[in-house]
Design a protein around this motif. Structure first.
Motif, PDB file in Angstrom:
ATOM      1  N   ILE A   1       1.154  -1.263   0.067  1.00 15.86           N
ATOM      2  CA  ILE A   1       0.015   0.197  -0.150  1.00 15.86           C
ATOM      3  C   ILE A   1       0.713   0.926   0.346  1.00 15.86           C
ATOM      4  O   ILE A   1       1.717   1.426   1.034  1.00 15.86           O
ATOM      5  N   THR A   2       1.016   1.994  -1.084  1.00 14.09           N
ATOM      6  CA  THR A   2       1.825   2.937  -0.903  1.00 14.09           C
ATOM      7  C   THR A   2       1.239   4.947  -1.052  1.00 14.09           C
ATOM      8  O   THR A   2       1.868   5.532  -1.715  1.00 14.09           O
ATOM      9  N   ASP A   3       0.010   3.986  -0.720  1.00 17.29           N
ATOM     10  CA  ASP A   3      -1.079   5.462  -0.992  1.00 17.29           C
ATOM     11  C   ASP A   3      -1.410   5.579   0.446  1.00 17.29           C
ATOM     12  O   ASP A   3      -1.581   4.263   0.888  1.00 17.29           O
ATOM     13  N   PRO A   4      -1.988   6.820   1.366  1.00 14.61           N
ATOM     14  CA  PRO A   4      -2.553   6.710   2.674  1.00 14.61           C
ATOM     15  C   PRO A   4      -3.910   5.953   2.958  1.00 14.61           C
ATOM     16  O   PRO A   4      -4.812   6.457   1.250  1.00 14.61           O
ATOM     17  N   LEU A   5      -4.055   5.345   3.520  1.00 17.58           N
ATOM     18  CA  LEU A   5      -5.375   4.785   3.511  1.00 17.58           C
ATOM     19  C   LEU A   5      -5.968   4.374   5.263  1.00 17.58           C
ATOM     20  O   LEU A   5      -5.124   3.830   5.556  1.00 17.58           O
ATOM     21  N   ALA A   6      -7.201   4.453   5.289  1.00 13.88           N
ATOM     22  CA  ALA A   6      -8.047   4.496   6.147  1.00 13.88           C
ATOM     23  C   ALA A   6      -7.168   3.738   6.918  1.00 13.88           C
ATOM     24  O   ALA A   6      -7.680   1.809   6.838  1.00 13.88           O
ATOM     25  N   LEU A  23       3.815   1.858   3.068  1.00 12.88           N
ATOM     26  CA  LEU A  23       5.145   2.710   2.104  1.00 12.88           C
ATOM     27  C   LEU A  23       4.603   3.833   2.326  1.00 12.88           C
ATOM     28  O   LEU A  23       3.454   4.306   1.631  1.00 12.88           O
ATOM     29  N   ALA A  24       5.454   4.676   2.611  1.00  6.92           N
ATOM     30  CA  ALA A  24       5.554   6.051   1.781  1.00  6.92           C
ATOM     31  C   ALA A  24       5.419   6.377   0.674  1.00  6.92           C
ATOM     32  O   ALA A  24       4.681   7.459  -0.120  1.00  6.92           O
ATOM     33  N   GLY A  25       5.549   5.559  -0.632  1.00  4.43           N
ATOM     34  CA  GLY A  25       6.052   5.946  -1.638  1.00  4.43           C
ATOM     35  C   GLY A  25       6.574   4.527  -2.381  1.00  4.43           C
ATOM     36  O   GLY A  25       7.491   4.203  -1.661  1.00  4.43           O
ATOM     37  N   LYS A  26       6.934   4.824  -3.139  1.00  3.04           N
ATOM     38  CA  LYS A  26       7.360   4.260  -4.016  1.00  3.04           C
ATOM     39  C   LYS A  26       9.086   3.995  -3.884  1.00  3.04           C
ATOM     40  O   LYS A  26       9.827   2.846  -4.560  1.00  3.04           O
ATOM     41  N   GLU A  27       9.881   5.111  -3.528  1.00 11.06           N
ATOM     42  CA  GLU A  27      10.919   5.252  -2.783  1.00 11.06           C
ATOM     43  C   GLU A  27      11.938   4.745  -2.121  1.00 11.06           C
ATOM     44  O   GLU A  27      12.948   4.955  -1.870  1.00 11.06           O
ATOM     45  N   GLU A  28      10.768   4.041  -1.259  1.00  8.90           N
ATOM     46  CA  GLU A  28      11.159   3.347   0.279  1.00  8.90           C
ATOM     47  C   GLU A  28      12.049   2.686   0.002  1.00  8.90           C
ATOM     48  O   GLU A  28      11.853   1.725  -1.491  1.00  8.90           O
ATOM     49  N   ALA A  29      13.043   2.491   0.839  1.00 13.74           N
ATOM     50  CA  ALA A  29      13.706   1.100   0.327  1.00 13.74           C
ATOM     51  C   ALA A  29      13.366  -0.047  -0.289  1.00 13.74           C
ATOM     52  O   ALA A  29      14.262  -1.185  -1.008  1.00 13.74           O
ATOM     53  N   ASP A  30      12.984  -0.578   0.420  1.00  8.63           N
ATOM     54  CA  ASP A  30      12.158  -1.760   0.551  1.00  8.63           C
ATOM     55  C   ASP A  30      11.299  -2.288  -0.127  1.00  8.63           C
ATOM     56  O   ASP A  30      10.151  -3.114   0.026  1.00  8.63           O
ATOM     57  N   ASP A  33      11.672  -5.270  -2.916  1.00  7.33           N
ATOM     58  CA  ASP A  33      11.621  -6.456  -2.088  1.00  7.33           C
ATOM     59  C   ASP A  33      10.184  -6.816  -1.757  1.00  7.33           C
ATOM     60  O   ASP A  33       9.845  -7.328  -2.471  1.00  7.33           O
ATOM     61  N   LEU A  34       9.791  -5.547  -1.108  1.00  6.15           N
ATOM     62  CA  LEU A  34       8.459  -5.759  -0.807  1.00  6.15           C
ATOM     63  C   LEU A  34       7.683  -6.200  -2.424  1.00  6.15           C
ATOM     64  O   LEU A  34       5.944  -6.929  -2.641  1.00  6.15           O
ATOM     65  N   LEU A  35       7.489  -5.527  -3.748  1.00  3.94           N
ATOM     66  CA  LEU A  35       6.610  -5.688  -4.688  1.00  3.94           C
ATOM     67  C   LEU A  35       7.033  -6.946  -5.353  1.00  3.94           C
ATOM     68  O   LEU A  35       5.456  -7.417  -5.779  1.00  3.94           O
ATOM     69  N   SER A  36       8.097  -7.423  -5.037  1.00  2.00           N
ATOM     70  CA  SER A  36       8.568  -9.065  -6.040  1.00  2.00           C
ATOM     71  C   SER A  36       7.561 -10.083  -4.738  1.00  2.00           C
ATOM     72  O   SER A  36       7.432 -11.053  -5.621  1.00  2.00           O
TER      73      SER A  36
END
Length: 301
Positions: A1-6, A23-30, A33-36
């Motif tokens: 989840i890469t955008d704010p969600l209630a 995550l705060a966005g696609k720029e986060e380091a992990d 790995d999470l997407l894979s």
């Protein structure tokens, strides 16, 4: 989840046996790995889902767009990989409609501009004489759920309603169905409620804006890219239009040097159309429920 969600949506995912990772966005380091390892990906309008992202997601089965538009998702690339794309087309409709009406009334009575003037130390009542919306003509471009809700509310103010929509075949008891050019020429207030598609991109360029009545108002709470922002700023600078309110932009966040930032009588909000507590709750729970439904129907490798 890469955008704010209630959080209510996150709890729903957990109750169904899934592990939501925020995550705060696609720029986060992990992120990579999470997407894979992800079987679902939930976004709002702040995340662009691109083909190179999907190439890193061999297990992905569904992309959930918490909101209406899908223009930030490469739907063709998702379809080619058998990845479902779902959204919540009506969950935030009421919030967007109310925001639209609020912007219209604020423009008609110069509310944000009078507020700034007063805070600057002035008391100039004669400068901020507004107009009543009752009896005026409102033009609605796009008569989907949001456009229909806006139409109902403007009708209650006693406004005459013109609508242009290629998917409507006949007019209703409280609105006239007209071509876009007729609407532009006759409406005092024009509000846009269409998705961003190849057909609607730059729907209103300098040519269309020049067709508008002198002293008309333009409101866009749909998608950036539908209006030529430079042409709109020029029309405001020239005094062609009485005012404009814009909630969505070609580039977000809006660049510091954007022409609309300097345009007079221009009310700008940072993509707040769906930003109510109630809408965020509905969007969160509905998109999570849809994602769960897809994943329960589709075997996860």
């Amino acid at each position: 989840i890469t955008d704010p969600l209630a959080p209510e949506g996150l709890r729903l995912l957990e109750e169904k046996g899934f592990e939501p990772r925020v995550l705060a966005g696609k720029e986060e380091a992990d992120f990579g790995d999470l997407l894979s390892r992800a079987v679902g990906w939930i976004v709002r309008s702040g995340t662009r889902v691109e083909e190179q992202d999907l190439n890193q997601a061999p297990r992905l089965r569904v992309i959930g767009r918490a909101g209406v538009g899908l223009d930030n998702i490469d739907t063709d690339a998702a379809a080619a990989r058998g990845i479902a794309v779902v959204n919540t087309p009506e969950a935030n409709s009421l919030a967007v409609a109310e925001h639209t009406v609020g912007l219209m009334l604020a423009l008609a009575r110069h509310l944000p501009f009078a507020d700034r003037d007063l805070r600057a130390g002035n008391w100039d009542r004669s400068r901020w004489v507004g107009v009543e919306v009752a009896g005026k003509t409102a033009g609605i471009i796009g008569m989907g759920k949001i456009g229909s809700l806006v139409k109902d509310r403007l009708s209650a103010f006693g406004m005459k309603i013109l609508v242009t929509d290629p998917f409507l075949e006949k007019e209703g008891r409280d609105f006239r169905l007209v071509p876009l050019e007729t609407l532009l020429c006759q409406a005092d207030f024009i509000s846009i409620h269409v998705p961003l598609t190849p057909d609607t991109r730059r729907l209103l360029t300098r040519k269309e804006i020049n067709l508008m009545k002198p002293g008309a108002y333009l409101i866009n709470v749909s998608r950036g890219g539908i209006i030529d922002e430079t042409a709109l700023a020029e029309a405001l600078q020239a005094g062609k239009l009485a005012g404009a309110a814009v909630d969505v932009f070609c580039e977000e966040p809006l660049p510091e040097q954007a022409a609309l930032r300097q345009a007079p009588r221009c009310l700008l909000t940072p993509h707040l159309g769906a930003s109510t507590r109630e809408a965020k709750l509905r969007v969160s729970t509905e998109i999570c429920a849809r994602v769960v439904e897809i994943l329960q129907q589709s075997p996860v490798p």
